[in-house]
Motif scaffolding. Structure first.
Motif, PDB file in Angstrom:
ATOM      1  N   PRO A   1       0.800  -1.234   0.000  1.00  0.00           N
ATOM      2  CA  PRO A   1       0.000   0.000   0.000  1.00  0.00           C
ATOM      3  C   PRO A   1       0.830   1.280   0.000  1.00  0.00           C
ATOM      4  O   PRO A   1       0.443   2.271  -0.621  1.00  0.00           O
ATOM      5  CB  PRO A   1      -0.838  -0.119   1.281  1.00  0.00           C
ATOM      6  N   ASP A   2       1.975   1.264   0.688  1.00  0.00           N
ATOM      7  CA  ASP A   2       2.805   2.464   0.762  1.00  0.00           C
ATOM      8  C   ASP A   2       3.645   2.685  -0.491  1.00  0.00           C
ATOM      9  O   ASP A   2       4.260   3.740  -0.640  1.00  0.00           O
ATOM     10  CB  ASP A   2       3.732   2.378   1.985  1.00  0.00           C
ATOM     11  N   ASP A   3       3.691   1.699  -1.372  1.00  0.00           N
ATOM     12  CA  ASP A   3       4.460   1.802  -2.615  1.00  0.00           C
ATOM     13  C   ASP A   3       3.750   0.966  -3.667  1.00  0.00           C
ATOM     14  O   ASP A   3       4.023  -0.219  -3.836  1.00  0.00           O
ATOM     15  CB  ASP A   3       5.895   1.310  -2.406  1.00  0.00           C
ATOM     16  N   THR A   4       2.826   1.586  -4.391  1.00  0.00           N
ATOM     17  CA  THR A   4       1.984   0.836  -5.315  1.00  0.00           C
ATOM     18  C   THR A   4       2.724   0.353  -6.548  1.00  0.00           C
ATOM     19  O   THR A   4       2.138  -0.330  -7.384  1.00  0.00           O
ATOM     20  CB  THR A   4       0.778   1.694  -5.754  1.00  0.00           C
TER      21      THR A   4
ATOM     22  N   GLU B   1       8.303 -10.706  -8.166  1.00  0.00           N
ATOM     23  CA  GLU B   1       8.286  -9.366  -7.582  1.00  0.00           C
ATOM     24  C   GLU B   1       8.434  -8.315  -8.680  1.00  0.00           C
ATOM     25  O   GLU B   1       9.162  -8.517  -9.658  1.00  0.00           O
ATOM     26  CB  GLU B   1       9.413  -9.221  -6.573  1.00  0.00           C
ATOM     27  N   THR B   2       7.724  -7.215  -8.528  1.00  0.00           N
ATOM     28  CA  THR B   2       7.869  -6.071  -9.428  1.00  0.00           C
ATOM     29  C   THR B   2       8.109  -4.822  -8.608  1.00  0.00           C
ATOM     30  O   THR B   2       7.606  -4.704  -7.485  1.00  0.00           O
ATOM     31  CB  THR B   2       6.626  -5.875 -10.309  1.00  0.00           C
ATOM     32  N   LYS B   3       8.868  -3.890  -9.165  1.00  0.00           N
ATOM     33  CA  LYS B   3       9.048  -2.582  -8.536  1.00  0.00           C
ATOM     34  C   LYS B   3       8.749  -1.453  -9.513  1.00  0.00           C
ATOM     35  O   LYS B   3       9.085  -0.297  -9.252  1.00  0.00           O
ATOM     36  CB  LYS B   3      10.468  -2.456  -7.985  1.00  0.00           C
ATOM     37  N   ASP B   4       8.096  -1.791 -10.633  1.00  0.00           N
ATOM     38  CA  ASP B   4       7.724  -0.768 -11.609  1.00  0.00           C
ATOM     39  C   ASP B   4       6.236  -0.845 -11.962  1.00  0.00           C
ATOM     40  O   ASP B   4       5.840  -0.575 -13.077  1.00  0.00           O
ATOM     41  CB  ASP B   4       8.582  -0.880 -12.874  1.00  0.00           C
ATOM     42  N   GLY B   5       5.424  -1.232 -10.977  1.00  0.00           N
ATOM     43  CA  GLY B   5       3.982  -1.240 -11.177  1.00  0.00           C
ATOM     44  C   GLY B   5       3.446  -2.424 -11.940  1.00  0.00           C
ATOM     45  O   GLY B   5       2.265  -2.443 -12.290  1.00  0.00           O
TER      46      GLY B   5
END
Length: 394
Positions: free
Chosen positions: A96-99, A113-117
């Motif tokens: 929630p803090d980093d969508t 895992e993704t870190k670009d949405g």
């Protein structure tokens, strides 16, 4: 029902760690931007050559023109994943803090895992699972703040307090009734867990102790109520086919044979069985954005309950499913929802479910689409078998 409280939940934990030297796959094209489906390029070329009468019959094929218009209207793109083609994707969640930071679960010990949405995904390893002779199926994931939970089969429970940077394995009682199919993060160190036998457990201390919210097994409930006229109760095999939770904590579950359904509200001692009002067997059920129920039957039928809340009265809604089963419905807002199913079926409503239109962009994807998940009104995904993942473009 067996209790999950155990004084042994202080055993050493194992962490899920990041892979070394991993890299993201290349940016993936939209469904409408693949070379064989580049309709915008096709239409522009058609316009530029329209003045050449001898060439125009070779280009202006009506079927191609119609396909170009349909594909260009698609609101989804396929995201290609670096996983085995036989993997079935089962659940997805974002911090929630980093969508932009999310996790994707599936069969064959799949955690990505993704870190670009959700544009690109990398695999995460699970040392605690790799040390054992198990091939885990990760069924459900949920986040509340930076705390997250994952459950799977055979029985495994993972917990993170740092947004998935590390995952701690929480021991579980060997007396757990059924397989864990759903978990919901509800607050600080708190979660709600459901098994396919109808057990609902609640923890408020990071999963070290669990309290039973249902005081009676589903089988016991049906044995008590079979004389009250619940059709198919005598054929109950002891497990759910599907279970879905509403935002306010109510549950609806479909029996394994699809011949009746059950509901549970917080505070009730046992599940409430309900007769189905439709001749065909139930495929799946869930909650609409307005608080009512949707119901899918085998063969592609879609029904909506009359009014909101728990109901046994449903109205059939005509849909163009091409005879393939519809497997799930996900709401983007109170008015807009998407339904997905077998052989790439995608349907959309913009009026709360009164009418549905088919999005044909996924027709050429040879996969069943099992789950529709909207994280918010701008971020949504469709999960399927063979590693198929669609991302909502809006």
């Amino acid at each position: 029902m067996a209790s999950l409280t155990s004084p042994t939940f202080t055993t050493n934990t194992r962490c899920l760690q990041r892979p070394q030297n991993s890299h993201s796959p290349p940016q993936q094209p939209r469904l409408s931007q693949r070379p064989e489906l580049n309709r915008r390029h096709f239409i522009s070329q058609t316009a530029s050559l329209s003045s050449l009468p001898l060439l125009s019959p070779l280009i202006l094929n009506p079927q191609q023109a119609n396909a170009a218009a349909e594909d260009s209207l698609s609101e989804w793109e396929r995201v290609y994943l670096p996983i085995d083609p036989g993997v079935v994707l089962l659940d997805i969640a974002f911090v929630p803090d980093d969508t932009n930071h999310g996790f994707l679960l599936g069969t064959r010990q799949t955690i990505m895992e993704t870190k670009d949405g959700g544009n690109t995904w990398v695999q995460r390893s699970i040392p605690s699972a790799e040390d054992e002779d198990f091939n885990y199926r990760f069924n459900s994931i949920s986040f509340k703040g930076k705390e997250g939970w994952i459950v799977g089969k055979p029985a495994i429970l993972l917990y993170t307090a740092d947004a998935g940077e590390t995952w701690e394995r929480i021991p579980l009682s060997a007396q757990l009734p059924g397989d864990m199919v759903y978990i919901k993060a509800t607050g600080e160190k708190s979660a709600e867990m459901v098994t396919d036998e109808g057990a609902i457990y609640i923890t408020s201390n990071r999963g070290y102790n669990w309290r039973a919210a249902v005081q009676e097994s589903v089988s016991a409930t049906l044995n008590r109520t079979v004389s009250s006229g619940i059709s198919g109760a005598s054929y109950y095999t002891g497990t759910f086919n599907t279970v879905n939770r509403s935002p306010n904590g109510n549950y609806v579950a479909v029996s394994s044979r699809g011949n009746f359904y059950l509901t549970w509200e917080p505070g009730q001692a046992f599940w409430q069985p309900h007769n189905r009002a439709i001749a065909r067997r139930i495929q799946n059920m869930g909650w609409r954005a307005d608080g009512g129920l949707w119901l899918l039957v085998r063969g592609g039928g879609l029904y909506l309950s009359k009014g909101t809340g728990i109901s046994e009265e449903f109205e059939e809604i005509p849909v163009q499913s091409r005879g393939f089963g519809i497997l799930d419905v996900g709401y983007r807002s109170k008015e807009e929802a998407w339904a997905a199913g077998g052989s790439g079926v995608l349907l959309r409503t913009t009026n709360g479910g009164k009418t549905w239109t088919r999005d044909k962009a996924a027709d050429n994807i040879a996969a069943n689409l099992y789950s529709v998940k909207f994280i918010d009104d701008k971020k949504g995904f469709v999960l399927g078998n063979d590693g198929v993942l669609l991302r909502y473009l809006g």
